[in-house]
Design a protein around this motif. Structure first.
Motif, mmCIF file in Angstrom:
data_model
loop_
_atom_site.group_PDB
_atom_site.id
_atom_site.type_symbol
_atom_site.label_atom_id
_atom_site.label_comp_id
_atom_site.label_asym_id
_atom_site.label_seq_id
_atom_site.Cartn_x
_atom_site.Cartn_y
_atom_site.Cartn_z
ATOM 1 N N TRP A 50 0.885 -1.181 0.000
ATOM 2 C CA TRP A 50 0.000 0.000 0.000
ATOM 3 C C TRP A 50 0.916 1.223 0.000
ATOM 4 C CZ3 TRP A 50 -1.061 4.506 2.528
ATOM 5 C CH2 TRP A 50 -2.315 5.102 2.286
ATOM 6 N N TYR A 54 0.972 11.673 1.779
ATOM 7 C CA TYR A 54 0.282 12.639 2.643
ATOM 8 C C TYR A 54 0.930 14.000 2.440
ATOM 9 C CZ TYR A 54 -1.955 8.860 5.316
ATOM 10 O OH TYR A 54 -2.718 7.779 5.698
ATOM 11 N N THR A 72 -7.709 3.658 3.128
ATOM 12 C CA THR A 72 -7.453 3.724 4.561
ATOM 13 C C THR A 72 -8.444 4.693 5.202
ATOM 14 O OG1 THR A 72 -5.885 4.391 6.264
ATOM 15 C CG2 THR A 72 -5.699 5.534 4.174
ATOM 16 N N ILE A 77 -4.181 12.934 9.476
ATOM 17 C CA ILE A 77 -3.419 12.519 10.662
ATOM 18 C C ILE A 77 -2.757 13.766 11.253
ATOM 19 C CG2 ILE A 77 -1.531 11.080 11.519
ATOM 20 C CD1 ILE A 77 -1.961 9.228 9.078
ATOM 21 N N VAL A 81 1.226 12.349 15.493
ATOM 22 C CA VAL A 81 0.442 11.144 15.801
ATOM 23 C C VAL A 81 0.804 10.032 14.816
ATOM 24 C CG1 VAL A 81 -1.883 10.163 15.873
ATOM 25 C CG2 VAL A 81 -1.467 12.456 16.794
ATOM 26 N N ILE A 83 3.045 6.782 13.105
ATOM 27 C CA ILE A 83 4.353 6.755 12.453
ATOM 28 C C ILE A 83 4.436 7.889 11.437
ATOM 29 C CG2 ILE A 83 5.956 5.339 11.119
ATOM 30 C CD1 ILE A 83 5.263 4.259 13.948
ATOM 31 N N ARG A 104 3.468 3.225 18.683
ATOM 32 C CA ARG A 104 3.092 4.479 17.995
ATOM 33 C C ARG A 104 2.303 4.207 16.722
ATOM 34 N NH1 ARG A 104 9.234 6.258 17.477
ATOM 35 N NH2 ARG A 104 9.121 4.206 16.520
ATOM 36 N N TYR A 105 2.341 2.982 16.260
ATOM 37 C CA TYR A 105 1.724 2.623 14.975
ATOM 38 C C TYR A 105 0.204 2.782 15.006
ATOM 39 C CZ TYR A 105 0.040 -0.501 11.284
ATOM 40 O OH TYR A 105 -0.621 -1.041 10.216
ATOM 41 N N LEU A 106 -0.321 3.460 13.990
ATOM 42 C CA LEU A 106 -1.778 3.578 13.808
ATOM 43 C C LEU A 106 -2.196 2.513 12.803
ATOM 44 C CD1 LEU A 106 -2.505 7.373 13.077
ATOM 45 C CD2 LEU A 106 -3.123 6.082 15.135
ATOM 46 N N ASP A 131 4.287 7.163 2.363
ATOM 47 C CA ASP A 131 4.023 6.133 3.374
ATOM 48 C C ASP A 131 3.812 4.800 2.668
ATOM 49 O OD1 ASP A 131 3.164 4.643 5.552
ATOM 50 O OD2 ASP A 131 1.114 5.408 5.453
#
Ligand code: SME
Length: 162
Positions: A50, A54, A72, A77, A81, A83, A104-106, A131
């Motif tokens: 993926w 951003y 997603t 984000i 907040v 990664i 920390r991973y969302l 990302d």
């Protein structure tokens, strides 16, 4: 990360970088450059499952282009907040070899095992970031970081400005 330049990356990465350079330079507008970049990156290596870009808009990261099997929920984000927010805050590439071990991973997708986030910078300012989520554990090496940082530099050069 070492001082390694794109000339030190393996031939298949160099070839993908040359193709991306042509596609970004030749894109008729910024939106096309973004769309071409995420599509070509996802096609470049099977481990790039993926791919999103951003952009920093009013102190938030806003998803402006993506390619992958599904959308997603994280389309905005806050800086700081997750990664993505960490990479934007520090201006440094963040590699997470095993997302299950990083608080920390969302989470976006249940099958994601690892992630790399590469800031897109101009004059030291973070404009946005690339990302990439992978379904493989620990797949990102120094060659991925060098390659993606070179792609980020190409995008920073193409960006027409605010
Ligand atoms: N995992 C990211 C959020 C974005 S999704 O991967 C698309 C993070 O921790 O910031």
């Amino acid at each position: 990360m070492s001082e390694a330049g794109p000339e030190t990356i393996p031939p298949e990465y160099r070839a993908r970088l040359a193709e991306l350079e042509g596609a970004i330079a030749g894109a008729r507008d910024w939106a096309t450059a973004l769309a071409e970049t995420v599509r070509r990156l996802r096609d470049a290596f099977g481990k790039y499952n993926w791919v999103g870009i951003y952009w920093v808009i009013r102190h938030q990261l806003v998803l402006v282009a993506w390619d992958g099997p599904e959308p997603t929920e994280h389309v905005r984000i806050p800086i700081g907040v997750g990664i993505c927010g960490l990479a934007a805050e520090t201006g440094d590439t963040v590699v997470v070899p095993d997302v299950s071990k990083d608080p920390r991973y969302l989470a976006c997708f249940p099958y994601t095992r690892s992630e790399i986030v590469v800031p897109i910078k101009r004059d030291g300012r973070v404009l946005g970031e690339i990302d990439i989520d992978s379904n493989l554990l620990d797949p990102f090496g120094p060659e991925d970081q060098t390659f993606l940082e070179a792609v980020a530099a190409l995008l920073a050069g193409k960006y027409p400005g605010d």
